[in-house]
Design a protein around this motif. Structure first.
Motif, PDB file in Angstrom:
ATOM      1  N   PHE A 139       0.792  -1.266  -0.133  1.00  0.00           N
ATOM      2  CA  PHE A 139      -0.166  -0.007   0.012  1.00  0.00           C
ATOM      3  C   PHE A 139       0.875   1.306  -0.081  1.00  0.00           C
ATOM      4  N   THR A 140       0.495   2.170  -0.745  1.00  0.00           N
ATOM      5  CA  THR A 140       1.203   3.494  -0.810  1.00  0.00           C
ATOM      6  C   THR A 140       0.444   4.410  -0.073  1.00  0.00           C
ATOM      7  N   ILE A 141       1.347   5.156   0.859  1.00  0.00           N
ATOM      8  CA  ILE A 141       0.906   6.019   1.614  1.00  0.00           C
ATOM      9  C   ILE A 141       1.489   7.368   1.062  1.00  0.00           C
ATOM     10  N   PRO A 142       0.657   8.410   0.692  1.00  0.00           N
ATOM     11  CA  PRO A 142       1.234   9.461   0.332  1.00  0.00           C
ATOM     12  C   PRO A 142       1.851  10.313   1.516  1.00  0.00           C
ATOM     13  N   LYS A 143       2.717  11.279   0.985  1.00  0.00           N
ATOM     14  CA  LYS A 143       3.241  12.235   2.031  1.00  0.00           C
ATOM     15  C   LYS A 143       2.255  13.132   2.700  1.00  0.00           C
ATOM     16  N   ASP A 144       2.384  13.316   3.965  1.00  0.00           N
ATOM     17  CA  ASP A 144       1.589  14.216   4.787  1.00  0.00           C
ATOM     18  C   ASP A 144       0.197  13.508   5.241  1.00  0.00           C
ATOM     19  N   ASN A 145       0.245  12.311   4.698  1.00  0.00           N
ATOM     20  CA  ASN A 145      -1.226  11.667   4.922  1.00  0.00           C
ATOM     21  C   ASN A 145      -1.010  10.968   6.669  1.00  0.00           C
ATOM     22  N   HIS A 146      -2.112  10.960   7.282  1.00  0.00           N
ATOM     23  CA  HIS A 146      -2.254  10.625   8.529  1.00  0.00           C
ATOM     24  C   HIS A 146      -2.705   9.091   8.564  1.00  0.00           C
TER      25      HIS A 146
END
Length: 152
Positions: A69-76
């Motif tokens: 899973f990709t978690i984009p920058k600045d996501n919580h």
């Protein structure tokens, strides 16, 4: 208390408490270190029922990939401690109340063993772990030792 009542075999800790603490004396902090079975009761209860089931808020500093899973920058992101406590990858028979998993092992609740996080981990670990544990141990030991209980 509910877990103890639903698992009468666990009441062996009443015997342990009687052997360590003399009749007529109250439970002291120094007694808890001599009660490994009782400590396992508390640890297993905290594994089974974490204080906060969704914990450890994390803000991604960069794009990152976790388990595909990709978690984009600045996501919580929140860590699901409840699910970790029931994960077959970490625990044998996770839906059973088994004290044996904590007897004779060094699994710690201070955020070093990430399969067991009842107080969180990292910068946001609960600051009142010492007070909370002391109170849980002392109050529960006093209740178990002083009263007989059974389900109706």
């Amino acid at each position: 208390m509910a877990k103890l009542l639903r698992n009468p075999h666990v009441m062996q800790n009443r015997i342990e408490l009687s052997e360590v603490i003399s009749l007529g004396y109250s439970v002291k902090k120094s007694d808890i270190d001599r009660l490994p079975y009782f400590q396992a009761v508390v640890k297993e209860t905290m594994r089974f029922h974490p204080l906060v089931p969704l914990l450890l808020p994390y803000k991604a500093k960069n794009d990152l990939e976790i388990c595909g899973f990709t978690i984009p920058k600045d996501n919580h992101v929140l860590v699901n401690i409840w699910a970790i406590a029931r994960d077959l990858g970490y625990w044998k028979d996770p839906l059973s109340f088994l004290l044996e998993r904590f007897l004779g092992c060094n699994i710690d609740f201070r955020g070093r063993d990430f399969e067991y996080l009842p107080f969180g981990a990292g910068k946001r670990i609960c600051l009142s772990i010492p007070l909370g544990l002391r109170m849980v141990h002392l109050v529960l030991a006093s209740i178990i030792r002083s009263f007989s209980r059974k389900l109706p």
